[in-house]
Design an enzyme around this catalytic site. Structure first.
Site, PDB file in Angstrom:
ATOM      1  CB  CYS A 288      40.065  38.183  44.242  1.00 58.88           C
ATOM      2  SG  CYS A 288      38.742  39.408  44.356  1.00 58.88           S
TER       3      CYS A 288
ATOM      4  CG  ASP B 232      41.298  40.444  40.734  1.00 60.50           C
ATOM      5  OD1 ASP B 232      40.989  39.884  39.667  1.00 60.50           O
ATOM      6  OD2 ASP B 232      40.487  40.656  41.654  1.00 60.50           O
TER       7      ASP B 232
ATOM      8  CG  HIS C  74      38.404  48.636  43.931  1.00 58.13           C
ATOM      9  ND1 HIS C  74      37.397  48.758  44.858  1.00 58.13           N
ATOM     10  CD2 HIS C  74      38.304  47.382  43.441  1.00 58.13           C
ATOM     11  CE1 HIS C  74      36.716  47.619  44.928  1.00 58.13           C
ATOM     12  NE2 HIS C  74      37.243  46.757  44.069  1.00 58.13           N
TER      13      HIS C  74
ATOM     14  CG  ASP D  54      37.671  43.719  41.272  1.00 56.65           C
ATOM     15  OD1 ASP D  54      36.910  42.734  41.226  1.00 56.65           O
ATOM     16  OD2 ASP D  54      37.728  44.499  42.239  1.00 56.65           O
TER      17      ASP D  54
ATOM     18  CE  LYS E  40      37.953  38.899  40.355  1.00 59.41           C
ATOM     19  NZ  LYS E  40      37.842  40.065  41.229  1.00 59.41           N
TER      20      LYS E  40
ATOM     21  CG  HIS F 136      34.229  46.896  40.484  1.00 59.26           C
ATOM     22  ND1 HIS F 136      33.655  45.644  40.476  1.00 59.26           N
ATOM     23  CD2 HIS F 136      35.163  46.870  41.481  1.00 59.26           C
ATOM     24  CE1 HIS F 136      34.224  44.903  41.417  1.00 59.26           C
ATOM     25  NE2 HIS F 136      35.143  45.609  42.033  1.00 59.26           N
TER      26      HIS F 136
HETATM   27  C1  VGL Z   1      39.451  42.401  45.661  1.00 60.63           C
HETATM   28  C2  VGL Z   1      38.546  43.734  47.289  1.00 60.63           C
HETATM   29  C3  VGL Z   1      37.636  44.264  46.410  1.00 60.63           C
HETATM   30  C4  VGL Z   1      40.483  41.395  45.268  1.00 60.63           C
HETATM   31  C5  VGL Z   1      38.535  42.906  44.758  1.00 60.63           C
HETATM   32  O1  VGL Z   1      40.842  41.321  44.079  1.00 60.63           O
HETATM   33  O2  VGL Z   1      40.976  40.635  46.132  1.00 60.63           O
HETATM   34  N1  VGL Z   1      39.440  42.820  46.928  1.00 60.63           N
HETATM   35  N2  VGL Z   1      37.628  43.825  45.152  1.00 60.63           N
HETATM   36 ZN    ZN Z   2      36.445  44.911  43.661  1.00 60.79          ZN
END
Ligand code: VGL
Ligand code: ZN
Length: 194
Positions: free
Chosen positions: A141, A15, A76, A57, A102, A59
């Site tokens: 994550c 990420d 985000h 990430d 993901k 979304h």
């Molecule tokens: C994450 C919060 C929400 C991460 C992803 O990559 O750690 N944290 N989505």
């Molecule tokens: Zn997220």
């Protein structure tokens, strides 16, 4: 400790996206500071012909983890937005690299790169037995991806100098590392790698 990186190994970079970097929608403090170190790991794996996996990430606009939809996070890493792009300084090899998206369905969140993805099957298919995990956030994550790997039977090395956490509660990142070590994860640094 010395670890010789070889044919059973893969690198997983978690990420490293603009929204998780300073100035982004859900910033990890100093998240960008680990990029030079991560790039060293990435180049080492590339030089040895080993696969590098980049999770992201990814979304949908209406994702369940967003505050406006009842979740706990600001919006985000929305698919195809600038915030979801990898940081521009992150080195992405031309070959033998894989992007793992993901959290792509509106109703499910995924802190682990294994959750709802083909990461496990891509690793197995390549005979990977050990994974080296870095990126952000240590307490979300990275933790869950490393845990997922341990639960799936991989030997897991966490890159101590290639991770950053958010520490919403003081000590979250340190506790995450303790949890991983109790489950067999090993924390290493660049100097440990041969
Ligand atoms: C994450 C919060 C929400 C991460 C992803 O990559 O750690 N944290 N989505
Ligand atoms: Zn997220």
């Amino acid at each position: 400790m010395k670890v010789k990186v070889g044919d059973l190994d893969a690198l997983i970079v978690v990420d490293m996206q603009k929204d998780f970097m300073p100035g982004g929608a859900l910033p990890v403090p100093e998240g960008d500071r680990i990029i030079p170190t991560l790039n060293n790991y990435i180049k080492l794996f590339e030089e040895r012909g080993l696969p590098v996996f980049f999770t992201r990430d990814w979304h949908p606009e209406n994702h369940i983890s967003f505050k406006e939809n009842g979740g706990i996070w600001p919006k985000h890493c929305v698919q195809n937005t600038e915030g979801a792009e990898f940081h521009r300084d992150l080195y992405i090899p031309a070959d033998n690299k894989f992007i793992i998206s993901k959290g792509t369905s509106p109703d499910f969140d995924a802190y682990s790169g294994f959750q709802g993805t083909i990461l496990d099957s891509l690793l197995k298919e390549r005979g990977v037995k050990r994974i080296f995990v870095g990126g952000v956030a240590t307490d979300y994550c990275v933790k869950n991806t490393a845990l997922g790997g341990l639960n799936l039977g991989y030997q897991v090395f966490v890159l101590g100098d290639g991770i950053k956490g958010v520490d919403i509660n003081k000590g979250d990142s340190e506790r995450a590392l303790q949890t991983l070590m109790l489950k067999g994860g090993v924390v290493i640094n660049q100097a440990d790698i041969k």
